[in-house]
Design an enzyme around this catalytic site. Structure first.
Site, PDB file in Angstrom:
ATOM      1  N   GLY A  10       1.239  -1.662  -0.197  1.00 41.69           N
ATOM      2  CA  GLY A  10      -0.105   0.349   0.065  1.00 41.69           C
ATOM      3  C   GLY A  10       0.712   1.295  -0.126  1.00 41.69           C
ATOM      4  O   GLY A  10       1.893   0.928   0.578  1.00 41.69           O
ATOM      5  N   ARG A  71       1.304  -5.192  -5.113  1.00 38.35           N
ATOM      6  CA  ARG A  71       1.479  -6.397  -4.417  1.00 38.35           C
ATOM      7  C   ARG A  71       1.827  -7.479  -5.710  1.00 38.35           C
ATOM      8  O   ARG A  71       0.685  -7.764  -6.253  1.00 38.35           O
ATOM      9  CB  ARG A  71      -0.284  -6.218  -3.669  1.00 38.35           C
ATOM     10  CG  ARG A  71      -0.408  -5.112  -2.710  1.00 38.35           C
ATOM     11  CD  ARG A  71      -1.829  -5.980  -1.760  1.00 38.35           C
ATOM     12  NE  ARG A  71      -2.270  -4.371  -1.455  1.00 38.35           N
ATOM     13  CZ  ARG A  71      -1.610  -3.603  -0.515  1.00 38.35           C
ATOM     14  NH1 ARG A  71      -0.482  -4.314  -0.091  1.00 38.35           N
ATOM     15  NH2 ARG A  71      -2.330  -2.606   0.511  1.00 38.35           N
ATOM     16  N   ASP A 102       4.146  -4.477   6.195  1.00 37.08           N
ATOM     17  CA  ASP A 102       5.344  -6.475   6.372  1.00 37.08           C
ATOM     18  C   ASP A 102       5.257  -7.366   5.004  1.00 37.08           C
ATOM     19  O   ASP A 102       6.315  -7.614   5.641  1.00 37.08           O
ATOM     20  CB  ASP A 102       4.842  -6.984   7.609  1.00 37.08           C
ATOM     21  CG  ASP A 102       3.183  -6.895   6.803  1.00 37.08           C
ATOM     22  OD1 ASP A 102       2.696  -6.053   5.780  1.00 37.08           O
ATOM     23  OD2 ASP A 102       2.239  -7.519   7.656  1.00 37.08           O
ATOM     24  N   THR A 124       4.733   1.845   5.333  1.00 38.56           N
ATOM     25  CA  THR A 124       2.814   1.687   5.550  1.00 38.56           C
ATOM     26  C   THR A 124       2.024   3.023   6.660  1.00 38.56           C
ATOM     27  O   THR A 124       2.966   3.092   7.323  1.00 38.56           O
ATOM     28  CB  THR A 124       2.612   0.542   6.210  1.00 38.56           C
ATOM     29  OG1 THR A 124       1.743  -0.050   6.289  1.00 38.56           O
ATOM     30  CG2 THR A 124       3.792   0.149   7.396  1.00 38.56           C
ATOM     31  N   ASP A 126      -0.146   1.966   8.650  1.00 39.42           N
ATOM     32  CA  ASP A 126      -0.493   1.256   9.612  1.00 39.42           C
ATOM     33  C   ASP A 126       0.400   1.353  11.075  1.00 39.42           C
ATOM     34  O   ASP A 126      -0.569   0.973  11.857  1.00 39.42           O
ATOM     35  CB  ASP A 126      -0.681  -0.287   8.626  1.00 39.42           C
ATOM     36  CG  ASP A 126      -1.520   0.045   7.470  1.00 39.42           C
ATOM     37  OD1 ASP A 126      -2.863  -0.123   7.903  1.00 39.42           O
ATOM     38  OD2 ASP A 126      -2.059  -2.011   7.388  1.00 39.42           O
ATOM     39  N   ASP A 128       2.171  -0.666  11.486  1.00 42.25           N
ATOM     40  CA  ASP A 128       2.174  -2.527  11.921  1.00 42.25           C
ATOM     41  C   ASP A 128       3.527  -3.228  12.037  1.00 42.25           C
ATOM     42  O   ASP A 128       3.415  -4.205  12.046  1.00 42.25           O
ATOM     43  CB  ASP A 128       0.910  -3.470  10.662  1.00 42.25           C
ATOM     44  CG  ASP A 128       1.365  -2.950   9.780  1.00 42.25           C
ATOM     45  OD1 ASP A 128       2.325  -2.557   9.400  1.00 42.25           O
ATOM     46  OD2 ASP A 128       0.106  -4.148   8.957  1.00 42.25           O
ATOM     47  N   ARG A 170      -5.130  -2.217   9.200  1.00 41.89           N
ATOM     48  CA  ARG A 170      -5.366  -4.188   8.878  1.00 41.89           C
ATOM     49  C   ARG A 170      -5.599  -5.257   9.388  1.00 41.89           C
ATOM     50  O   ARG A 170      -6.766  -4.588  10.435  1.00 41.89           O
ATOM     51  CB  ARG A 170      -3.828  -3.875   7.650  1.00 41.89           C
ATOM     52  CG  ARG A 170      -3.909  -5.507   7.085  1.00 41.89           C
ATOM     53  CD  ARG A 170      -3.185  -5.745   6.748  1.00 41.89           C
ATOM     54  NE  ARG A 170      -2.825  -5.061   5.242  1.00 41.89           N
ATOM     55  CZ  ARG A 170      -2.998  -5.397   4.296  1.00 41.89           C
ATOM     56  NH1 ARG A 170      -3.638  -6.786   3.328  1.00 41.89           N
ATOM     57  NH2 ARG A 170      -2.579  -4.383   2.762  1.00 41.89           N
TER      58      ARG A 170
HETATM   59  N1  LIG Z   1       5.808 -14.782   2.317  1.00 43.27           N
HETATM   60  C1  LIG Z   1       6.424 -13.373   1.142  1.00 43.27           C
HETATM   61  N2  LIG Z   1       7.268 -13.669   0.536  1.00 43.27           N
HETATM   62  C2  LIG Z   1       7.551 -12.814  -0.641  1.00 43.27           C
HETATM   63  N3  LIG Z   1       7.785 -11.677  -1.333  1.00 43.27           N
HETATM   64  C3  LIG Z   1       6.529 -11.130  -0.123  1.00 43.27           C
HETATM   65  C4  LIG Z   1       5.756 -12.720   0.827  1.00 43.27           C
HETATM   66  N4  LIG Z   1       4.944 -11.680   1.660  1.00 43.27           N
HETATM   67  C5  LIG Z   1       4.757 -10.072   0.377  1.00 43.27           C
HETATM   68  N5  LIG Z   1       5.519 -10.715  -0.066  1.00 43.27           N
HETATM   69  C6  LIG Z   1       5.411  -9.241  -1.200  1.00 43.27           C
HETATM   70  O1  LIG Z   1       5.748  -8.046  -0.341  1.00 43.27           O
HETATM   71  C7  LIG Z   1       4.276  -7.080  -1.277  1.00 43.27           C
HETATM   72  C8  LIG Z   1       3.875  -6.661  -0.488  1.00 43.27           C
HETATM   73  O2  LIG Z   1       3.333  -6.684   0.830  1.00 43.27           O
HETATM   74  P1  LIG Z   1       1.745  -6.132   1.018  1.00 43.27           P
HETATM   75  O3  LIG Z   1       1.277  -6.997   2.448  1.00 43.27           O
HETATM   76  O4  LIG Z   1       0.793  -6.077  -0.058  1.00 43.27           O
HETATM   77  O5  LIG Z   1       2.103  -4.729   1.813  1.00 43.27           O
HETATM   78  P2  LIG Z   1       2.595  -4.060   2.550  1.00 43.27           P
HETATM   79  O6  LIG Z   1       5.010  -4.253   2.480  1.00 43.27           O
HETATM   80  O7  LIG Z   1       2.779  -3.005   2.546  1.00 43.27           O
HETATM   81  O8  LIG Z   1       2.461  -4.822   4.339  1.00 43.27           O
HETATM   82  C9  LIG Z   1       3.677  -8.265  -2.225  1.00 43.27           C
HETATM   83  O9  LIG Z   1       2.534  -8.312  -2.903  1.00 43.27           O
HETATM   84  C10 LIG Z   1       5.123  -9.032  -2.565  1.00 43.27           C
HETATM   85  O10 LIG Z   1       4.821  -9.172  -3.653  1.00 43.27           O
HETATM   86  O1  LIG Z   2      -5.161  -1.128  -1.065  1.00 45.75           O
HETATM   87  P1  LIG Z   2      -5.713  -2.994  -1.019  1.00 45.75           P
HETATM   88  O2  LIG Z   2      -5.317  -3.882  -1.677  1.00 45.75           O
HETATM   89  O3  LIG Z   2      -7.257  -2.448  -1.189  1.00 45.75           O
HETATM   90  O4  LIG Z   2      -5.512  -3.075   1.148  1.00 45.75           O
HETATM   91  C1  LIG Z   2      -5.880  -2.413   1.309  1.00 45.75           C
HETATM   92  C2  LIG Z   2      -4.999  -2.291   2.862  1.00 45.75           C
HETATM   93  O5  LIG Z   2      -4.546  -1.500   2.287  1.00 45.75           O
HETATM   94  C3  LIG Z   2      -3.515  -0.273   3.685  1.00 45.75           C
HETATM   95  O6  LIG Z   2      -4.063   0.409   3.314  1.00 45.75           O
HETATM   96  C4  LIG Z   2      -2.052  -0.523   4.215  1.00 45.75           C
HETATM   97  O7  LIG Z   2      -2.026  -2.003   3.779  1.00 45.75           O
HETATM   98  P2  LIG Z   2      -0.053  -2.011   3.441  1.00 45.75           P
HETATM   99  O8  LIG Z   2       1.033  -1.142   4.218  1.00 45.75           O
HETATM  100  O9  LIG Z   2       0.374  -3.358   4.262  1.00 45.75           O
HETATM  101  O10 LIG Z   2       0.036  -2.558   2.133  1.00 45.75           O
HETATM  102  C5  LIG Z   2      -4.191  -1.576   4.952  1.00 45.75           C
HETATM  103  O11 LIG Z   2      -4.124  -0.555   5.992  1.00 45.75           O
HETATM  104  C6  LIG Z   2      -5.206  -1.839   4.329  1.00 45.75           C
HETATM  105  O12 LIG Z   2      -5.949  -2.808   4.957  1.00 45.75           O
HETATM  106 MG   LIG Z   3       1.301  -4.720   5.530  1.00 43.13          MG
END
Ligand SMILES: Nc1ncnc2c1ncn2[C@@H]1O[C@H](COP(=O)(O)OP(=O)(O)O)[C@@H](O)[C@H]1O
Ligand SMILES: O=P(O)(O)OC[C@H]1O[C@](O)(COP(=O)(O)O)[C@@H](O)[C@@H]1O
Ligand SMILES: [Mg+2]
Length: 317
Positions: A10, A71, A102, A124, A126, A128, A170
């Site tokens: 995000g 993502r 994360d 982020t 969040d 988190d 989240r």
């Molecule tokens: N277990 C994993 N192993 C490898 N890449 C991952 C894993 N989990 C997430 N990612 C990569 O990181 C990207 C971002 O993670 P996401 O959870 O969508 O957002 P954020 O990093 O903001 O928490 C994912 O779309 C994916 O490409």
């Molecule tokens: O953009 P999407 O895929 O609808 O995701 C929504 C999620 O992204 C966030 O805005 C940011 O989360 P991340 O930083 O983990 O990507 C969360 O607060 C929310 O749950």
């Molecule tokens: Mg996240």
């Protein structure tokens, strides 16, 4: 050294100032800096663009991320990550700065385990992530939420209603508790401190009987269906209740000064780490100082940096 920088997951206000800091500090330290377009997707497709001081001018105040984000589920596959590493090696890239949350850190940890040097920056809204007091974007999103709740309070009070405001995070209640505290919300419901619905309804009845004109309930997303909850409150408490899901408005907008400065410090610190040959770590801020921890440490430590804020919200509610 050739350093690549990407934003992933995000988007968060402050990602642009972080990119700018990596580019400017990188060039000022004698490195070349490349932007990877659209997060890990750009690594896999080999979408790299050489950055100059000029390519990051006038972006400090811009929301979102000028280099795009994505993502990409497939990044958890070894062969997909191997393609990403091959592309970076082919382009002569020596190290990567990954800005995200994360999930991004999980991807960065996996790249590190495959032998590629990565430094992570927490980007982020969040908040988190463990091992940092704040993530880039949190404070801007908080200001947006506080502004929205103050406005909702105006109309809610005029109509003598109860308002539920669902905020992002989240599975982390840091935005909800900080916004609830800032706005004097009557109830704050988070994954860390869930509340019994019946108890809330009983307290709303008392609230109503005391002649109070409105009540605000701030709740983290993914806790319950807020529209159904609003209907239950309407049926049982004596207050007509409406739910507002704030949604993506919380992720947009110009980063506040605090996020710009935090992003600047973190971006420059990431370049310093790489210049010293340190990688496989994520940057954080603790007690106003820059720190770094391994991805493993960040991902396995409980995120308790706002413990005192949760306690304060309970004390002065
Ligand atoms: N277990 C994993 N192993 C490898 N890449 C991952 C894993 N989990 C997430 N990612 C990569 O990181 C990207 C971002 O993670 P996401 O959870 O969508 O957002 P954020 O990093 O903001 O928490 C994912 O779309 C994916 O490409
Ligand atoms: O953009 P999407 O895929 O609808 O995701 C929504 C999620 O992204 C966030 O805005 C940011 O989360 P991340 O930083 O983990 O990507 C969360 O607060 C929310 O749950
Ligand atoms: Mg996240």
């Amino acid at each position: 050294m050739k350093i690549a920088v990407l934003t992933s997951g995000g988007d968060a206000p402050g990602m642009n100032p972080a990119i700018r800091a990596v580019v400017r500090a990188g060039i000022n330290s004698g490195h070349e800096v490349y932007a990877v377009m659209d997060g890990y997707a750009g690594l896999v497709s080999g979408s790299f663009e050489k950055m100059s001081r000029k390519s990051v001018s006038e972006i400090l105040a811009k929301g979102g991320t000028i280099i795009g984000t994505a993502r990409l589920k497939e990044f958890n596959k070894l062969e997909v990550r191997q393609r990403a590493i091959n592309n970076m090696k082919e382009a002569g890239i020596d190290a990567l700065v990954a800005i995200g949350g994360d999930g991004t850190y999980r991807g960065a940890k996996a790249l590190t385990e495959m032998g590629f040097p990565v430094v992570g920056l927490p980007g982020t809204i969040d908040n988190d992530l463990a091992c940092t007091d704040y993530t880039i974007g949190f404070h801007t999103a908080l200001e947006t939420i506080v502004d929205a709740i103050d406005k909702i309070r105006d109309t809610s009070s005029s109509h003598q209603r109860c308002s539920i405001v669902e905020v992002m995070g989240r599975y982390c209640g840091d935005l909800a508790v900080s916004a609830g505290l800032s706005c004097g919300a009557e109830f704050i419901i988070t994954p860390e401190h869930p509340m019994n619905k019946d108890e809330i309804i009983e307290r709303l009845k008392v609230h109503k009987s005391e002649g109070r004109r409105n009540a605000i309930i701030v709740i983290t997303e993914n806790v319950c269906n807020v529209h159904e909850f609003a209907e239950e409150i309407t049926q049982q408490s004596g207050f007509a209740c409406r739910a507002t899901v704030l949604g993506y408005v919380q992720r947009g907008g110009s980063p506040c000064a605090e996020d710009r400065i935090l992003a600047g410090r973190m971006g420059a610190y990431a370049v310093d780490l790489l210049s010293q040959g340190i990688s496989g770590v994520a940057v954080g801020i603790q007690n106003s100082k820059m720190v770094h921890y391994t991805f493993d440490e960040v991902l396995s430590t409980p995120n308790e940096s706002m413990q005192d804020i949760y306690e304060l919200a309970a004390k002065i509610r």
